[in-house]
Design a protein around this motif. Sequence first.
Motif, PDB file in Angstrom:
ATOM      1  N   LEU A  49      -1.546  55.279-106.433  1.00 37.68           N
ATOM      2  CA  LEU A  49      -2.977  54.848-107.162  1.00 37.68           C
ATOM      3  C   LEU A  49      -3.904  56.058-107.105  1.00 37.68           C
ATOM      4  O   LEU A  49      -4.732  56.171-108.195  1.00 37.68           O
ATOM      5  CB  LEU A  49      -3.339  53.550-106.337  1.00 37.68           C
ATOM      6  CG  LEU A  49      -2.633  52.542-106.610  1.00 37.68           C
ATOM      7  CD1 LEU A  49      -3.099  51.209-105.670  1.00 37.68           C
ATOM      8  CD2 LEU A  49      -2.622  51.996-108.170  1.00 37.68           C
ATOM      9  N   THR A  50      -3.898  56.833-105.930  1.00 32.64           N
ATOM     10  CA  THR A  50      -4.905  57.782-105.904  1.00 32.64           C
ATOM     11  C   THR A  50      -4.624  59.035-107.030  1.00 32.64           C
ATOM     12  O   THR A  50      -5.344  59.636-107.135  1.00 32.64           O
ATOM     13  CB  THR A  50      -4.994  58.282-104.555  1.00 32.64           C
ATOM     14  OG1 THR A  50      -3.588  58.794-103.952  1.00 32.64           O
ATOM     15  CG2 THR A  50      -5.887  57.530-103.581  1.00 32.64           C
TER      16      THR A  50
ATOM     17  N   ARG B 268      -3.291  43.456-110.503  1.00 30.37           N
ATOM     18  CA  ARG B 268      -4.652  44.001-110.339  1.00 30.37           C
ATOM     19  C   ARG B 268      -4.981  43.683-108.857  1.00 30.37           C
ATOM     20  O   ARG B 268      -5.647  44.387-108.276  1.00 30.37           O
ATOM     21  CB  ARG B 268      -5.751  43.512-111.276  1.00 30.37           C
ATOM     22  CG  ARG B 268      -7.179  44.107-111.325  1.00 30.37           C
ATOM     23  CD  ARG B 268      -8.056  43.525-112.253  1.00 30.37           C
ATOM     24  NE  ARG B 268      -7.549  43.075-113.634  1.00 30.37           N
ATOM     25  CZ  ARG B 268      -8.333  42.125-114.177  1.00 30.37           C
ATOM     26  NH1 ARG B 268      -9.179  41.372-113.467  1.00 30.37           N
ATOM     27  NH2 ARG B 268      -7.422  41.650-115.278  1.00 30.37           N
ATOM     28  N   LYS B 269      -4.840  42.387-108.543  1.00 26.76           N
ATOM     29  CA  LYS B 269      -5.052  41.876-107.138  1.00 26.76           C
ATOM     30  C   LYS B 269      -4.351  42.776-106.060  1.00 26.76           C
ATOM     31  O   LYS B 269      -4.881  43.139-105.149  1.00 26.76           O
ATOM     32  CB  LYS B 269      -5.012  40.561-107.126  1.00 26.76           C
ATOM     33  CG  LYS B 269      -6.037  39.407-107.673  1.00 26.76           C
ATOM     34  CD  LYS B 269      -5.779  38.113-107.411  1.00 26.76           C
ATOM     35  CE  LYS B 269      -6.928  37.433-108.037  1.00 26.76           C
ATOM     36  NZ  LYS B 269      -7.012  36.114-107.464  1.00 26.76           N
ATOM     37  N   GLU B 270      -3.027  42.848-106.340  1.00 24.23           N
ATOM     38  CA  GLU B 270      -2.317  43.685-105.435  1.00 24.23           C
ATOM     39  C   GLU B 270      -2.666  45.203-105.443  1.00 24.23           C
ATOM     40  O   GLU B 270      -2.741  45.726-104.212  1.00 24.23           O
ATOM     41  CB  GLU B 270      -0.986  43.454-105.973  1.00 24.23           C
ATOM     42  CG  GLU B 270      -0.286  42.346-105.566  1.00 24.23           C
ATOM     43  CD  GLU B 270       1.122  42.043-106.218  1.00 24.23           C
ATOM     44  OE1 GLU B 270       1.526  42.972-107.025  1.00 24.23           O
ATOM     45  OE2 GLU B 270       1.982  40.993-105.918  1.00 24.23           O
ATOM     46  N   GLN B 271      -3.085  45.661-106.542  1.00 20.62           N
ATOM     47  CA  GLN B 271      -3.227  47.005-106.390  1.00 20.62           C
ATOM     48  C   GLN B 271      -4.685  47.264-105.798  1.00 20.62           C
ATOM     49  O   GLN B 271      -5.001  48.260-105.195  1.00 20.62           O
ATOM     50  CB  GLN B 271      -3.453  47.861-108.035  1.00 20.62           C
ATOM     51  CG  GLN B 271      -1.939  47.518-108.765  1.00 20.62           C
ATOM     52  CD  GLN B 271      -0.896  48.108-107.700  1.00 20.62           C
ATOM     53  OE1 GLN B 271      -1.069  49.317-107.155  1.00 20.62           O
ATOM     54  NE2 GLN B 271       0.260  47.583-107.500  1.00 20.62           N
TER      55      GLN B 271
ATOM     56  N   PHE C 113      -5.428  47.477 -97.607  1.00 21.95           N
ATOM     57  CA  PHE C 113      -4.561  46.322 -97.246  1.00 21.95           C
ATOM     58  C   PHE C 113      -3.128  46.675 -97.361  1.00 21.95           C
ATOM     59  O   PHE C 113      -2.686  47.578 -98.272  1.00 21.95           O
ATOM     60  CB  PHE C 113      -4.926  45.288 -97.846  1.00 21.95           C
ATOM     61  CG  PHE C 113      -6.101  44.487 -97.505  1.00 21.95           C
ATOM     62  CD1 PHE C 113      -6.257  43.655 -96.405  1.00 21.95           C
ATOM     63  CD2 PHE C 113      -7.187  44.594 -98.489  1.00 21.95           C
ATOM     64  CE1 PHE C 113      -7.400  42.898 -96.217  1.00 21.95           C
ATOM     65  CE2 PHE C 113      -8.465  44.020 -98.179  1.00 21.95           C
ATOM     66  CZ  PHE C 113      -8.552  43.013 -96.994  1.00 21.95           C
ATOM     67  N   ASP C 114      -2.147  46.346 -96.318  1.00 22.58           N
ATOM     68  CA  ASP C 114      -0.790  46.578 -96.637  1.00 22.58           C
ATOM     69  C   ASP C 114      -0.134  45.169 -97.087  1.00 22.58           C
ATOM     70  O   ASP C 114      -0.511  44.141 -96.465  1.00 22.58           O
ATOM     71  CB  ASP C 114      -0.233  46.901 -95.140  1.00 22.58           C
ATOM     72  CG  ASP C 114       1.466  47.179 -95.363  1.00 22.58           C
ATOM     73  OD1 ASP C 114       2.089  46.276 -95.621  1.00 22.58           O
ATOM     74  OD2 ASP C 114       1.787  48.233 -94.855  1.00 22.58           O
ATOM     75  N   LEU C 115       0.438  45.091 -98.405  1.00 21.78           N
ATOM     76  CA  LEU C 115       1.129  43.986 -99.001  1.00 21.78           C
ATOM     77  C   LEU C 115       2.127  43.303 -97.989  1.00 21.78           C
ATOM     78  O   LEU C 115       2.009  41.966 -98.007  1.00 21.78           O
ATOM     79  CB  LEU C 115       1.382  44.510-100.221  1.00 21.78           C
ATOM     80  CG  LEU C 115       0.625  44.799-101.273  1.00 21.78           C
ATOM     81  CD1 LEU C 115       1.346  45.201-102.592  1.00 21.78           C
ATOM     82  CD2 LEU C 115      -0.737  44.091-101.523  1.00 21.78           C
TER      83      LEU C 115
END
Length: 198
Positions: free
Chosen positions: A3-4, A70-73, A80-82
């Motif tokens: 994501l970064t 979106r919530k997960e990302q 957080f770690d999924l």
Amino acid sequence: MSLTEIFNSEDFNKMIFSPFKVKGSLKKKYPKMKMFSSFQSAEDQMIAYVLYMYDQNTPMKEQFPDLKIRKEQAAILSGFDLVKDNEKLHDIFFFQSSKLVDMVDEFLRKQNNRIWSMIVSNEQTFFEYQTKLLSPVEGDRDKDILQALQIKSKIMDDLNTINDRLDSYYMKLYEEDQELLKVIKADKRLTPEFIANL
């Protein structure tokens, strides 16, 4: 791709408080965050999640139009770690955390944008209804099964109404930015064209 690598700091410049790549405490980085009383006892991960998800200028809604993704990302960006935080995230994603409800409610109210607040509320309702709709029909008697199917039919009607409302709200919110509106409302079905553009 992480994501970064997808985002850069400029993508988050329009947010009230950008948590992107902030090292250390968000409350120390942004002393004005004290205006949100519900944030004061919250952990940085939870604050970052609320900012990524519920700031009206978050770039997350354009990058990830699907609410679940979106919530997960947003959770990943927040630290957080999924897998490890699965139980806690379930409570967050389904608003079963009263702390989160207080934070989101206050954050939305202080942004003073009713259209954005309605989008957030309707997307969450749509997400919850969709989960119910996809649950299997269970029952021991035909009458129970028929009643469950009728409830599902009502849920489908409600989902259609919510979808129409969301389209209307997005039109009102982004009427001046037609390109952004197209991105948010884009049909993300798995078609050969969609896959070719990945």
